[in-house]
Enzyme design. Structure first.
Site, PDB file in Angstrom:
ATOM      1  N   GLY A  12      69.140  27.545  32.102  1.00 12.19           N
ATOM      2  CA  GLY A  12      68.844  27.004  30.784  1.00 12.19           C
ATOM      3  C   GLY A  12      68.737  25.486  30.791  1.00 12.19           C
ATOM      4  N   ASN A  40      68.647  31.518  26.593  1.00 15.29           N
ATOM      5  CA  ASN A  40      68.638  31.145  25.181  1.00 15.29           C
ATOM      6  C   ASN A  40      67.932  29.821  24.924  1.00 15.29           C
ATOM      7  OD1 ASN A  40      70.026  33.445  24.464  1.00 15.29           O
ATOM      8  ND2 ASN A  40      72.033  32.465  24.460  1.00 15.29           N
ATOM      9  N   SER A  41      67.969  28.911  25.891  1.00 15.07           N
ATOM     10  CA  SER A  41      67.295  27.625  25.711  1.00 15.07           C
ATOM     11  C   SER A  41      65.806  27.832  25.488  1.00 15.07           C
ATOM     12  CB  SER A  41      67.514  26.731  26.942  1.00 15.07           C
ATOM     13  OG  SER A  41      68.871  26.451  27.135  1.00 15.07           O
ATOM     14  N   ALA A  44      65.011  28.793  21.920  1.00 14.03           N
ATOM     15  CA  ALA A  44      65.389  27.879  20.840  1.00 14.03           C
ATOM     16  C   ALA A  44      64.167  27.438  20.039  1.00 14.03           C
ATOM     17  CB  ALA A  44      66.113  26.664  21.409  1.00 14.03           C
ATOM     18  N   GLY A  46      64.443  25.534  16.606  1.00 16.16           N
ATOM     19  CA  GLY A  46      64.582  24.382  15.721  1.00 16.16           C
ATOM     20  C   GLY A  46      64.278  23.044  16.360  1.00 16.16           C
ATOM     21  N   ARG A 274      76.454  26.984   8.683  1.00 18.79           N
ATOM     22  CA  ARG A 274      76.058  28.340   9.057  1.00 18.79           C
ATOM     23  C   ARG A 274      77.120  29.394   8.766  1.00 18.79           C
ATOM     24  NH1 ARG A 274      72.907  27.208  14.807  1.00 18.79           N
ATOM     25  NH2 ARG A 274      70.968  26.454  13.864  1.00 18.79           N
ATOM     26  N   GLU A 355      76.590  26.141  26.964  1.00 17.48           N
ATOM     27  CA  GLU A 355      77.373  27.006  26.070  1.00 17.48           C
ATOM     28  C   GLU A 355      78.541  27.670  26.786  1.00 17.48           C
ATOM     29  OE1 GLU A 355      76.617  30.624  22.829  1.00 17.48           O
ATOM     30  OE2 GLU A 355      74.934  29.762  23.927  1.00 17.48           O
TER      31      GLU A 355
END
Length: 530
Positions: A12, A40-41, A44, A46, A274, A355
């Site tokens: 990532g 997950n990177s 992404a 946003g 969140r 993470e």
């Protein structure tokens, strides 16, 4: 047998940022569970939070981060993170990454939840992760070894020095491989695969935390798990993330009737932190109410959010009615492996970034778009540290005698889907003592400790994956039971208020035991070899 200066487990943003900034004198291995793009990177949407807008300052970014994390952070680490943000963006620009720009040719800045102003830098509209990862992959040195589709199942710890000197991995057919190195870096992502509803890549299931725990490293704050409010939800299944940037452009969360869900629930309404939004949506779904994202106010939605548009179309969700069905799901782990300011763990020779690590910057709830920033920041910080420690001599592995046991005594392990469903039901968005006890008792039926003193070489990939998932599920459940308050992403229905005393305590777990440690501003430097 190849020897490396650095073995990076994961592919990532933190892993690739590290690989790009390490000295060209290093022999480097990047080894990953699936393909180098399955992380997950890459998913992404946003962007990267950074205080580069007119009138914005790192101090404002700091305040928003601390507030979102319920003041549970290591303030020094947060300060360093936000101060380095603008420099990291500038470095990416200079290296050729093409960020989105506004009509004036300046960097276009998006707005996301709990931010005081627009500061989200993005690429390709809602494909920031993909653009960054392709860029970082394209700038890697050609002499870096990249090995895909390898399940790393054990850290090699020298029995005398107790230093981490390598890893063991299995290929797709279960064949064993060993790799040795001066330093091993875990950059393996979070724990989304432990939950039945998640935004994460399916391969992300807490492996790095299980590896570190089995090697004796400290694990902290596993109860703090962020559930993203808006995953695409259609015909009883989730199909991917609907970025918070959509709400940043004005989209509202509504019931079937069109009534606003967040109105009056928080000062920032749909852009509240969140954990607050996720809790409200979860309660709606408990009441059997459908939840939608009203996008009618966003002009040219398809152009601004091409990734989300394509995802909706491929899953049969029409955008003609200007509403997207959503549900909350597991998104990000704030806890993880205890590290210091350069990613060093309590095990000599072992580092963790991204993470997988608990750096102290997120506290009890991560601020939106600080995750990519964290990966970039700590990837570079660790590279600088290792470059300063440059080892130029030839690699010498001290003699050690690994177990050669061929005894295969497979313990009783849970069904993977049943485990994921129970984690979502009992350790999900809203928790209670009684439900956590049900989960604890169910997990206790399965004993993974039988494998602690045996060689794992003969076990299948499937068995090892379940073993790791069970281990991490127990860590999460224990932490969630011990924290008798609601704070940030940890919502206890039976303890709904934040408690001043509990707000000063970290729950630390290792093979040596579980303890509750008083918080210090330098907490993440405690008991870590400098």
């Amino acid at each position: 047998m190849k020897m490396y200066n650095c073995i990076i487990v994961g592919s990532g943003i933190a892993a690739m940022q590290l690989a790009n900034h390490l000295s060209d004198q290093f022999r480097i291995l990047v080894i990953t569970k699936s393909t180098k793009r399955a992380n997950n990177s890459y998913r992404a949407q946003g962007g990267i939070a950074s205080a580069i807008g007119e009138g914005d300052k790192p101090a404002f970014h700091f305040q928003d981060t601390i507030k979102a994390g319920c003041e549970f952070q290591n303030e020094k680490e947060v300060h360093n993170l936000v101060e380095h943000g603008p420099k990291l963006i500038e470095q990416l620009k200079k290296s050729g990454l093409d960020f989105d720009k506004d009509d004036k040719g300046q960097l276009a800045l998006g707005m996301e939840g709990a931010h005081g102003q627009k500061r989200i830098v993005h690429c390709g509209g809602d494909a920031t992760g993909k653009y960054i990862m392709e860029h970082l992959n394209s700038t890697l040195r050609t002499d870096i070894d990249i090995v895909e589709n390898r399940f790393v199942y054990e850290l090699i710890i020298h029995p005398t020095t107790k230093k981490c000197i390598g890893i063991k991995a299995k290929d797709e057919n279960g064949h064993n491989e060993s790799y040795f190195g001066h330093q091993v870096i875990l950059a393996m992502g979070g724990i989304g695969g432990l939950f039945s509803i998640t935004s994460n890549d399916p391969s992300v299931a807490g492996d790095g935390i299980a590896l570190a725990y089995r090697a004796g490293a400290d694990i902290v704050d596993m109860e703090f798990i962020q559930f993203h409010p808006t995953l695409l939800y259609f015909k009883g299944k989730t199909a991917g993330l609907i970025s918070e940037a959509v709400r940043g452009e004005g989209a509202r969360l509504i019931e079937e009737s069109g009534q606003s869900i967040m109105a009056g629930k928080h000062l920032m309404e749909d852009l509240a932190p969140r954990h607050i939004v996720a809790k409200e949506l979860f309660q709606q779904r408990l009441a059997k109410k459908e939840v939608y994202l009203d996008i009618s106010m966003i002009d040219r939605f398809e152009e601004q959010f091409p990734t989300i548009t394509a995802m909706c179309q491929s899953n049969g969700v029409s955008l003609k009615e200007k509403r997207i069905p959503v549900a909350p799901g597991c998104h990000f782990l704030m806890g993880g492996i205890v590290v210091n300011s350069v990613g060093q763990t309590s095990v000599d020779g072992l580092y963790a970034i991204g993470e997988t690590a608990s750096t102290g910057v997120h506290g009890a709830n991560r601020l939106a778009s600080n995750s990519l920033l964290e990966g970039l920041h700590y990837g570079k910080m660790l590279a600088n540290h290792l470059n300063e420690q440059l080892i130029q001599k030839e690699m010498e592995i001290p003699f050690y005698n690994p177990s050669n046991s061929t005894t295969v005594n497979v313990p009783l392990l849970p069904d993977k889907e049943e485990l994921r469903a129970k984690m979502m039901a009992y350790a999900g968005i809203i928790r209670t003592s009684s439900e956590l006890k049900i989960l604890h008792d169910w997990l206790s039926k399965y004993d993974e400790s039988i494998l602690n003193d045996l060689s794992l070489d003969e076990y299948s990939n499937e068995t090892l994956q379940l073993l790791f998932m069970l281990q991490v599920a127990k860590l999460i459940t224990t932490s969630a039971q011990l924290r008798k308050e609601s704070r940030g992403a940890h919502n206890r229905e039976d303890y709904p208020s934040e408690d001043e005393r509990w707000g000063q305590i970290h729950i630390v777990q290792s093979k040596k035991g579980t303890e509750m440690r008083e918080r210090q501003n330098e907490y993440h430097q405690v008991e870590v070899n400098a």
